[in-house]
Design an enzyme around this catalytic site. Structure first.
Site, PDB file in Angstrom:
ATOM      1  N   HIS A  64       0.854  -1.179   0.000  1.00  0.00           N
ATOM      2  CA  HIS A  64       0.000   0.000   0.000  1.00  0.00           C
ATOM      3  C   HIS A  64       0.891   1.229   0.000  1.00  0.00           C
ATOM      4  CE1 HIS A  64      -3.464   2.577   0.809  1.00  0.00           C
ATOM      5  NE2 HIS A  64      -2.679   3.231   1.634  1.00  0.00           N
ATOM      6  N   ASP A  81     -15.306   2.233   7.803  1.00  0.00           N
ATOM      7  CA  ASP A  81     -14.307   3.169   7.286  1.00  0.00           C
ATOM      8  C   ASP A  81     -14.947   4.179   6.341  1.00  0.00           C
ATOM      9  OD1 ASP A  81     -11.552   4.117   6.834  1.00  0.00           O
ATOM     10  OD2 ASP A  81     -11.968   3.460   4.784  1.00  0.00           O
ATOM     11  N   ARG A 137     -14.535  12.397   8.485  1.00  0.00           N
ATOM     12  CA  ARG A 137     -13.226  13.024   8.696  1.00  0.00           C
ATOM     13  C   ARG A 137     -12.986  14.124   7.676  1.00  0.00           C
ATOM     14  NH1 ARG A 137      -9.349   8.301   8.077  1.00  0.00           N
ATOM     15  NH2 ARG A 137      -7.755   9.920   8.215  1.00  0.00           N
ATOM     16  N   SER A 187      -7.675   3.383   9.013  1.00  0.00           N
ATOM     17  CA  SER A 187      -8.399   3.413   7.741  1.00  0.00           C
ATOM     18  C   SER A 187      -7.694   2.541   6.704  1.00  0.00           C
ATOM     19  CB  SER A 187      -8.498   4.863   7.247  1.00  0.00           C
ATOM     20  OG  SER A 187      -9.096   4.914   5.971  1.00  0.00           O
ATOM     21  N   LYS A 238      -8.952  -1.761   5.390  1.00  0.00           N
ATOM     22  CA  LYS A 238      -9.170  -2.264   4.042  1.00  0.00           C
ATOM     23  C   LYS A 238      -8.165  -3.363   3.695  1.00  0.00           C
ATOM     24  CE  LYS A 238      -9.282   2.111   3.153  1.00  0.00           C
ATOM     25  NZ  LYS A 238      -9.423   3.502   2.693  1.00  0.00           N
TER      26      LYS A 238
END
Lengths: 443, 443
Positions: free
Chosen positions: A85, A164, A171, A186, A190
């Site tokens: 990621h 989320d 947010r 967050s 995922k």
């Protein structure tokens, strides 16, 4: 029924006291089932912004978010499953050569990606510039393709981490995006839903990144690692420099072309370097090599011998795209109607402002200001210079702008103005020449 | 239209940057007209909790809250208009003897009061225990009575500071009640709407008060003063001790009876002291005396010579109550069906826990847990001992409990248990004997 009510949890967090794992789970359950009102969630998010979450709270928070939705079960796939990621960069197309290269070396990559927003692009948008390529595959086809080809690249479904989605939307409008534990949970909500064994986090640091300094980047890495370890996953964090764009291209089809260059064994040095280093770490986490150096060598080999490109070709075909993109990208990928060669004064290139170029590409149509915006896959910027270059000729081209705007569209002038301003030229060469984008590896 | 959008204002406050007065006014306007969603207000309130408001922001915030509703115009009344506000204490009936005493000395007291909630009582509830007394007068009658009698005591109308109503309701459920600038602006938004020239703040400090320590009390006083000065008002803050209840009585009709004792020149020493000192400061602010000592002497005289009682008699009659309460309070005021004399072990009284007694009175029916609760005006507690007393006899009565509960109502046992536990008895006398409740006067 002796539990604390929501306002008591908010007050406890506000005053710096830890919530119990059960209290955290109860709170996230209220986020998911809608029983908690937006205003109490907003107040809690702001309290978390100021007070943080300790490791126990953090892992409970992320775990509750994961469990708010579906968790993919890829246990039938015998190979190790490792994902990467990135926290988001300008010109960051690394996932596209990386996933097939890692898969070619024997580690499965079940990759659920996002779309671009603001000055950073998204992997899904880039892939969709390949005609026919679909990122909305159902979960069973995703799992089958990971099993068969070693990788599949799709978008997040509505059933992954719904908590989320609600938290992220709140947010965004309550000024609580920039919180390390909220960012970390967050991301991990995922990623942990993907059914992975390990994760490599590419944490961008610099002027063009969400994390502007290395201290905050390290804090994010620590939070990501705490969540991963609590969930029984192996996590490696790589801090990489994000002052300048990655590679030569910014824009969806342009970045696919550069990715294919890398998959063919070429491409810009830094795009290759990031692919090889991040891929090496993924192979190490996946247990198919014993050292990161061996991992890097294996990735480099897969790029050189065509095996990574071959996996990509099959992925493109399996996901509905035209595999000829691997051989004739210039013909298959959409091309802009207009190109403009941009020149600047002679001198030394002492800075290339990634964030400014990302915004310019957005203005040209390559990105989104809001999630409703439609993207022009062909629009973007090709850099014709790199940091430290000497521009000898007056008006030497420093960038080629690809666009489909009318000549009198004010967005065109605005983008060109921003690109010129983003390339900083001086009379003397910069003192420090970057030789690597890898700042730190936290295994 | 180059202004910052709400989420940018939240982020700025979150990061410790000041908002401009225009930005503050825009935010409060959004609170008032409903255009700002609850979740953005909640996030801003929590950011203010952590970051505070500087004096410029604070005065703009309070001013915008005042202007969100009606501001009374009492300029036709030639006398100086000064009010007193208490941050709330147990047994705090001071407004009732104070307003008529100050009015008797030539300063007008336009008093808009609140209802009790939790362990502290409210002036309106106490006044309503006088049969027929109405606190819901229309604004024109309020102004006329202040002009004619020098004082009028009413409840807040829906048209006074509506922004405060929305903010207060949100603070209550988002853990943002305990914020000095939010408390100060809430108090002042209502007081500045009264059309006053000056205000004396009675800031309670101690275990039975909202402000538990003197440092926070001083901070609240500074915020109140900053708002008042910016609005062109004179403000005096008096810090008073609130570890023990004020006077002998807790409960609505019981406190009216004690107030009438004070208006007749008697009453407990501390109830009298607070009336005389706070009244003296109000006369000083109103300009009818030159020194606080002169002010105290004038108030003491008005209590001694019956002129304060005479104003109260007229106020009661004008507001629909039975003025005979001034002469025969025991006959006119509601009385509880049952009284219980409570004894404890012999020894020295070394502590009387105001908060615990306030909660016990609430349980007996004298107070509210939620704004919907109905009050029993007769219920309450009469203390038969004071701090430092020596209880020579076994089971000497330390308190008389007034109630209308059935003998087997579990609330009765619970209240008696709490009262016994609230009166701390030891074998030796306390080392420090309180001689005054006045801790500090900030003029």
């Amino acid at each position: 029924m002796s539990g604390r009510i929501p306002v008591e949890l908010i007050r406890a967090k506000r005053d710096g006291h830890a919530l119990t794992p059960d209290e955290v789970r109860g709170f996230i359950a209220g986020v998911t089932d809608g029983s908690l009102p937006d205003y109490q969630i907003a107040a809690m998010l702001m309290a978390v912004f100021f007070r943080g979450l300790d490791d126990t709270e953090l892992s409970a928070w992320a775990d509750a978010m994961v469990r708010s939705g579906d968790v993919l079960d890829l246990s039938a796939i015998p190979r190790a499953k490792v994902d990467k990621h990135s926290t988001g960069g300008v010109g960051d197309k690394i996932s596209i050569p990386l996933a097939p290269a890692v898969a070619a070396c024997g580690v499965a990559v079940p990759m659920v990606s996002g779309r671009g927003l603001g000055h950073t692009g998204g992997t899904l948008d880039k892939l969709e510039s390949i005609p026919g390529f679909r990122v909305d595959l159902p979960v069973d086809r995703f799992a089958a393709q990971v099993a068969e080809l070693g990788t599949c690249l799709i978008g997040q479904t509505a059933r992954i981490a719904p908590a989320d989605k609600r938290l992220y939307a709140l947010r965004d409008v309550t000024g609580t995006v920039e919180s390390i534990p909220l960012i970390a949970s967050s991301i991990m909500s995922k990623k942990l839903a993907e059914g992975i064994d390990g994760l490599v986090l590419d944490c961008k640091v610099g002027r063009g990144a969400f994390m502007k300094d290395r201290e905050r980047a390290r804090a994010l890495c620590a939070a990501i690692r705490a969540i991963g370890v609590a969930a029984g996953k192996r996590v490696t964090c790589v801090l990489t420099e994000m002052d300048e764009p990655i590679g030569r291209t910014i824009g969806n089809a342009l970045e696919i072309a550069e990715s294919i260059d890398v998959l063919r064994g070429g491409g810009p040095t830094d795009t290759r370097e990031l692919t090889v280093v991040l891929g090496g770490e993924m192979l190490l986490l996946g247990g198919v090599v014993d050292t990161p150096e061996d991992g890097r060598a294996r990735i480099a080999q897969a790029l050189a011998d065509g095996s990574a490109l071959e996996v990509f070709r099959r992925v493109v075909a399996a996901q509905g795209g035209d595999p000829a993109v691997c051989d004739r990208p210039d013909e298959v990928l959409p091309r802009a109607a207009h190109t403009v060669a941009l020149g600047v004064e002679p001198g030394w290139v002492v800075g290339i402002d990634a964030e400014a170029l990302g915004m310019a590409a957005l203005i040209l149509g390559a990105g989104r200001r809001t999630t409703d915006d439609v993207i022009d896959p062909a629009a973007g910027i090709v850099l014709e210079c790199r940091y430290g270059d000497h521009l000898a000729d007056r008006d030497a081209a420093v960038a080629t702008v690809h666009h489909n705007l009318a000549p009198d569209d004010p967005r065109l002038d605005e983008a060109l103005r921003r690109i010129r301003a983003a390339i900083h030229v001086a009379d003397a060469p910069p003192t420090l020449r970057l030789v690597t984008r890898i700042l730190e590896i936290l295994r």
